[in-house]
Design an enzyme around this catalytic site. Sequence first.
Site, PDB file in Angstrom:
ATOM      1  N   GLU A  77     -12.552 -52.782  22.408  1.00 45.10           N
ATOM      2  CA  GLU A  77     -13.365 -53.042  23.600  1.00 45.10           C
ATOM      3  C   GLU A  77     -14.376 -51.914  23.870  1.00 45.10           C
ATOM      4  OE1 GLU A  77     -10.524 -55.982  26.253  1.00 45.10           O
ATOM      5  OE2 GLU A  77     -10.534 -53.843  26.752  1.00 45.10           O
ATOM      6  N   GLU A 101      -7.740 -61.415  22.848  1.00 43.84           N
ATOM      7  CA  GLU A 101      -6.831 -61.148  23.969  1.00 43.84           C
ATOM      8  C   GLU A 101      -7.035 -62.240  25.000  1.00 43.84           C
ATOM      9  OE1 GLU A 101      -6.954 -57.316  25.811  1.00 43.84           O
ATOM     10  OE2 GLU A 101      -6.928 -56.224  23.899  1.00 43.84           O
TER      11      GLU A 101
END
Length: 794
Positions: free
Chosen positions: A200, A277
Amino acid sequence: MKTHFFNMLLATFTIATSILSLQAKEPKKEPKAVLLPAATDTQPTFGIGKRTFLMNGKPFLIKAAELHYTRIPQPYWEHRIQMCKALGMNTICIYVFWNIHEQEEGKFDFTGQNDVAAFCRLAQQHGMYVIVRPGPYVCAEWEMGGLPWWLLKKRDMALRTLHPYFMERVGKFMAEVGKQLAPLQLSRGGNIIMVQVENEYGAYATDKEYIAAIRDLVRKSGFTDVPLFQCDWSSNFDKNGLDDLLWTINFGTGANIERQFSKLKSIRPDTPLMCSEFWSGWFDHWGREHETRSAENMVNGIREMLNNNISFSLYMTHGGTTFGHWGGANNPAYSAMCSSYDYDAPISEAGWTTPKYHLLRNLLKNHLQEGEKLPEIPAPLPLIEIPEIKFTEAAPLFQNLPFPHIASQIAPMENFNQGWGNILYRTTLTSNIAQGTFLKITEIHDWAQVFADGKLLGRLDRRRGEFTLKLPKLKAGTCLDILVEAMGRVNFGKSIHDRKGITEKVELFKDNQTTELQNWQVYNFPVTHEFAQNKLYRQINTITTPSYYKTTFYLETTGDTFLDLSSWGKGMVWVNGHALGRFWEIGPQQTLFMPGCWLKKGENEIIVLDLKGPSKTSIRGIKKPILNLMRENKPATHRKKGEDLNLEKEKTIMTGIFKPGNGWQEIKFTQAVKGRYFCIEALSAQDGKGKASIAEWDVLGKDGSPISREDWKIRYADSENIHRGNNTADKIFDLQESTYWTTEAKTKYPHHIVIDLGEENIITGFRYLPRMEKNYPGMIKEYNIYIKEKDYNY
């Protein structure tokens, strides 16, 4: 046919030989592996095809269960993997936590509870593939996002950059990970099918050179036979996207899935789609309500992805427990994580099935691979109750001081070679202190108690921005103690540079006169069981200072239980040498999960460190967790009693209308404005109803880029939903796009939020992110913006 049969035998022999070779290197013998489906050639293959993944040349949908070996006791690894298999998953997704493997610089540990290779082999024995995410940064609501604390001993450290020392250490860590896991790639007889590069990063910075350097280190460590990928949010995935990596998107339950992938499909129309995710729930913070998410919304999202050939990893499928001191924190505003990482996941903290589990299993049983059969659900592990355990001995901290460091000036914990725990700063006042003098501490990280000659003067909490304390009259020669507890290091955003203890200085302030205190004795209180055990314990009388408490208890049978800490203040617990985690009376968590595999028939030892002091010195073991009992005294909202924002005489900086839809919207002013207090006045909603909502808000600075949110605070919010969720106004700058501020039910427009930016800024505009769900609930339509150098009238 003979050739095919020969190839199958050859594949079986090669995989088994590889596994036996790996077993020979292990101190204990591993069970024989259950072979994953073989290819028609000599080895199974996994790769990237046109709009699909390919397993042995055939389309393959990844149904991954995220769970963390660090959050599950090693004896329970197999049970949790079997639970994921019985749910209908075909893959396990794991982070590799750098800081648990290299707790001291240069000393790596991949044994026992840290044996990540053994975990992967267990998954293979149950026919599960593995996706590895080695970071080096992992987030995961884990201490410092998985980065080792000792990196912060260097004052110029710039984490997650090309800083030479950082990259040198990352290289050494990746090499060690490669030694453990590279032999387990699918092509080498293992079950690892993909490896992630960083994590991320688009939410942190834009630096393709850094991402490319991490990619190269991952390859250099031996991960050359599997696809490498990078994950980010739909709003930022292209900032650091490398051409030779697969791109995946992260988002949560309820998200508008079509919108989440629309930009990726336009840039790479032939790429396989994957939600790396898909957040099944959310994590809990001390002092905030227990988080839950809708089971129906979660399953509906997975159904939509399955129907559109979108692979997914369910984060978390089983959260488990953040044992010991490993819980992280968010900032801004600073908020530490609870020990329970239940996450409202399909498999509960203790490994039980939930309504989410059964609802998802009913869906996934219709999406099995050819020839695959859904296993029976493993039986739950035994549960026990433990009668009341009474403590008879205690060891007060101030009567068990270790040898001190001598320092002329204050410095953070890292400067004294301490990573976690408590640290005591002690000095002697050289002159009389007048009543009303303020003690100003820059800064407390994270929770402090101040004593004068052993008497408690007050407590300061970083969560509330409490860094000053009004002192009584004190004489020269008074011993001033500041005991600081380091809670979780921040695990997200630039605040991961989160040094602990007292970070800069301690001053006395009165009548515009400031004096910095010097000449300190500094005492380390680490979090090891050995340190807690090796104290001078004595019979309990009346104890009013921070203390360790110790006793033993006896069991005829063992099993899982939950230790009820509801009569204790704040601290940590060790049982038979295992650190169970932190407790804090404010909640929402009031119990600690006690795995039965760490208990013994016969005598067991328990030690409790309580920094505040218990109301009752006893503990019992119960069969259900208490995860939703709040005892926070102060209100959680940002509107003081009697306040009502008055904008009648204020100048409107801008009036506008937002376009309906998901995703960021950026608004630029025609002329820059100077100010510190940024007021959002929401006049109406897109749906015409009374609720307002904001997921994230940026303020643009002089150069047109978002200014730092590090020092932001909510000064005022007219309404915040704290009864049906943690939807306070500070969610608009918590860096989490899936959390949001929303007003209470049955409220009416207009709605207001005032942000204190911490200092004056040149402001050129702002950015607004509505909620990510379809139909963008609570999205603002018409708005006014006000900006002032001084605060508003209330």
